[in-house]
Design a protein around this motif. Structure first.
Motif, PDB file in Angstrom:
ATOM      1  N   ALA A  91       0.835  -1.209   0.000  1.00 23.09           N
ATOM      2  CA  ALA A  91       0.000   0.000   0.000  1.00 23.09           C
ATOM      3  C   ALA A  91       0.865   1.252   0.000  1.00 23.09           C
ATOM      4  O   ALA A  91       2.002   1.242   0.456  1.00 23.09           O
ATOM      5  CB  ALA A  91      -0.914   0.001   1.227  1.00 23.09           C
ATOM      6  N   SER A  92       0.296   2.341  -0.500  1.00 23.66           N
ATOM      7  CA  SER A  92       0.943   3.649  -0.498  1.00 23.66           C
ATOM      8  C   SER A  92       0.342   4.501   0.608  1.00 23.66           C
ATOM      9  O   SER A  92      -0.877   4.490   0.812  1.00 23.66           O
ATOM     10  CB  SER A  92       0.716   4.367  -1.826  1.00 23.66           C
ATOM     11  N   VAL A  93       1.178   5.261   1.294  1.00 27.41           N
ATOM     12  CA  VAL A  93       0.705   6.137   2.359  1.00 27.41           C
ATOM     13  C   VAL A  93       0.099   7.388   1.739  1.00 27.41           C
ATOM     14  O   VAL A  93       0.710   8.038   0.892  1.00 27.41           O
ATOM     15  CB  VAL A  93       1.855   6.510   3.316  1.00 27.41           C
ATOM     16  N   VAL A  94      -1.122   7.721   2.166  1.00 26.24           N
ATOM     17  CA  VAL A  94      -1.826   8.900   1.677  1.00 26.24           C
ATOM     18  C   VAL A  94      -1.692  10.044   2.667  1.00 26.24           C
ATOM     19  O   VAL A  94      -1.443  11.179   2.294  1.00 26.24           O
ATOM     20  CB  VAL A  94      -3.320   8.581   1.428  1.00 26.24           C
ATOM     21  N   GLU A  95      -1.852   9.727   3.960  1.00 28.32           N
ATOM     22  CA  GLU A  95      -1.839  10.759   4.997  1.00 28.32           C
ATOM     23  C   GLU A  95      -1.554  10.103   6.346  1.00 28.32           C
ATOM     24  O   GLU A  95      -1.908   8.944   6.555  1.00 28.32           O
ATOM     25  CB  GLU A  95      -3.193  11.469   5.038  1.00 28.32           C
ATOM     26  N   VAL A  96      -0.938  10.870   7.237  1.00 32.39           N
ATOM     27  CA  VAL A  96      -0.687  10.409   8.601  1.00 32.39           C
ATOM     28  C   VAL A  96      -0.990  11.560   9.546  1.00 32.39           C
ATOM     29  O   VAL A  96      -0.551  12.686   9.317  1.00 32.39           O
ATOM     30  CB  VAL A  96       0.787   9.973   8.794  1.00 32.39           C
ATOM     31  N   HIS A  97      -1.760  11.276  10.584  1.00 35.04           N
ATOM     32  CA  HIS A  97      -2.012  12.294  11.602  1.00 35.04           C
ATOM     33  C   HIS A  97      -2.342  11.626  12.928  1.00 35.04           C
ATOM     34  O   HIS A  97      -2.642  10.447  12.991  1.00 35.04           O
ATOM     35  CB  HIS A  97      -3.114  13.271  11.173  1.00 35.04           C
ATOM     36  N   ARG A  98      -2.263  12.425  13.989  1.00 32.42           N
ATOM     37  CA  ARG A  98      -2.608  11.919  15.326  1.00 32.42           C
ATOM     38  C   ARG A  98      -4.113  11.887  15.477  1.00 32.42           C
ATOM     39  O   ARG A  98      -4.830  12.699  14.905  1.00 32.42           O
ATOM     40  CB  ARG A  98      -2.023  12.831  16.410  1.00 32.42           C
ATOM     41  N   ASP A  99      -4.590  10.953  16.298  1.00 38.38           N
ATOM     42  CA  ASP A  99      -6.024  10.787  16.496  1.00 38.38           C
ATOM     43  C   ASP A  99      -6.243  10.087  17.826  1.00 38.38           C
ATOM     44  O   ASP A  99      -5.290   9.658  18.484  1.00 38.38           O
ATOM     45  CB  ASP A  99      -6.589   9.934  15.348  1.00 38.38           C
ATOM     46  N   TRP A 100      -7.482   9.969  18.233  1.00 40.85           N
ATOM     47  CA  TRP A 100      -7.893   9.153  19.377  1.00 40.85           C
ATOM     48  C   TRP A 100      -8.769   8.049  18.838  1.00 40.85           C
ATOM     49  O   TRP A 100      -9.670   8.290  18.039  1.00 40.85           O
ATOM     50  CB  TRP A 100      -8.695   9.977  20.388  1.00 40.85           C
ATOM     51  N   GLU A 101      -8.534   6.823  19.266  1.00 36.85           N
ATOM     52  CA  GLU A 101      -9.362   5.699  18.836  1.00 36.85           C
ATOM     53  C   GLU A 101      -9.464   4.701  19.976  1.00 36.85           C
ATOM     54  O   GLU A 101      -8.454   4.253  20.508  1.00 36.85           O
ATOM     55  CB  GLU A 101      -8.744   5.040  17.602  1.00 36.85           C
ATOM     56  N   HIS A 102     -10.708   4.380  20.355  1.00 38.62           N
ATOM     57  CA  HIS A 102     -10.966   3.411  21.430  1.00 38.62           C
ATOM     58  C   HIS A 102     -10.195   3.761  22.706  1.00 38.62           C
ATOM     59  O   HIS A 102      -9.649   2.881  23.371  1.00 38.62           O
ATOM     60  CB  HIS A 102     -10.630   1.989  20.990  1.00 38.62           C
ATOM     61  N   GLY A 103     -10.121   5.050  23.028  1.00 39.53           N
ATOM     62  CA  GLY A 103      -9.460   5.492  24.254  1.00 39.53           C
ATOM     63  C   GLY A 103      -7.947   5.531  24.189  1.00 39.53           C
ATOM     64  O   GLY A 103      -7.285   5.733  25.204  1.00 39.53           O
ATOM     65  N   HIS A 104      -7.380   5.335  23.007  1.00 37.93           N
ATOM     66  CA  HIS A 104      -5.930   5.344  22.832  1.00 37.93           C
ATOM     67  C   HIS A 104      -5.519   6.513  21.946  1.00 37.93           C
ATOM     68  O   HIS A 104      -6.168   6.779  20.937  1.00 37.93           O
ATOM     69  CB  HIS A 104      -5.444   4.056  22.147  1.00 37.93           C
ATOM     70  N   ARG A 105      -4.433   7.165  22.318  1.00 40.82           N
ATOM     71  CA  ARG A 105      -3.829   8.152  21.429  1.00 40.82           C
ATOM     72  C   ARG A 105      -3.156   7.366  20.313  1.00 40.82           C
ATOM     73  O   ARG A 105      -2.380   6.448  20.580  1.00 40.82           O
ATOM     74  CB  ARG A 105      -2.803   8.999  22.204  1.00 40.82           C
ATOM     75  N   THR A 106      -3.494   7.659  19.063  1.00 41.03           N
ATOM     76  CA  THR A 106      -2.988   6.865  17.957  1.00 41.03           C
ATOM     77  C   THR A 106      -2.413   7.738  16.847  1.00 41.03           C
ATOM     78  O   THR A 106      -2.673   8.937  16.771  1.00 41.03           O
ATOM     79  CB  THR A 106      -4.097   5.996  17.322  1.00 41.03           C
ATOM     80  N   TRP A 107      -1.646   7.082  16.007  1.00 38.41           N
ATOM     81  CA  TRP A 107      -1.308   7.608  14.695  1.00 38.41           C
ATOM     82  C   TRP A 107      -2.308   6.977  13.742  1.00 38.41           C
ATOM     83  O   TRP A 107      -2.450   5.757  13.708  1.00 38.41           O
ATOM     84  CB  TRP A 107       0.096   7.189  14.265  1.00 38.41           C
ATOM     85  N   GLU A 108      -3.054   7.792  13.010  1.00 36.91           N
ATOM     86  CA  GLU A 108      -3.951   7.261  11.985  1.00 36.91           C
ATOM     87  C   GLU A 108      -3.193   7.331  10.662  1.00 36.91           C
ATOM     88  O   GLU A 108      -2.871   8.404  10.174  1.00 36.91           O
ATOM     89  CB  GLU A 108      -5.238   8.068  11.894  1.00 36.91           C
ATOM     90  N   VAL A 109      -2.891   6.171  10.122  1.00 38.74           N
ATOM     91  CA  VAL A 109      -2.159   6.092   8.862  1.00 38.74           C
ATOM     92  C   VAL A 109      -3.164   5.699   7.786  1.00 38.74           C
ATOM     93  O   VAL A 109      -3.755   4.624   7.840  1.00 38.74           O
ATOM     94  CB  VAL A 109      -1.017   5.054   8.942  1.00 38.74           C
TER      95      VAL A 109
END
Length: 99
Positions: free
Chosen positions: A34-52
């Motif tokens: 896969a090719s990376v389109v965007e990366v940013h910080r997020d919250w998911e299921h109570g966890h601080r995440t990187w959304e790739v």
């Protein structure tokens, strides 16, 4: 053990948070080719995440990687039926009235 599991296991032994580059490596291991389109910080299921956000063929993926330990918290996959275009399919933006 998968590559993703090995990367996450290695990160568990480090005190430093997962970097953006590490999160991208983890996400790309989860969706090989896969090719990376965007990366940013997020919250998911109570966890601080990187959304790739990734794209592979006609599929879009969102891989949420926990900043704390590199574990994959969530993966979404959606079919990209418009080929990634944000317009009317002919290259013209349809968000304004200036046509």
């Amino acid at each position: 053990m998968t590559t993703t599991t090995l990367i996450a296991a290695a990160l568990l032994f480090t005190a430093a948070p997962v970097t953006q580059a590490q999160a991208v490596d983890i996400a790309k291991a989860r969706v090989p080719g896969a090719s990376v389109v965007e990366v940013h910080r997020d919250w998911e299921h109570g966890h601080r995440t990187w959304e790739v956000e990734l794209r592979k063929g006609r599929w879009e993926y969102e891989v949420h990687v926990a900043v704390k330990n590199g574990r994959i918290v969530k993966v979404d996959r959606d079919r990209d039926d418009d080929g990634g275009r944000d317009d009317d399919g002919r290259g013209r933006d349809r968000h304004g009235d200036d046509d």
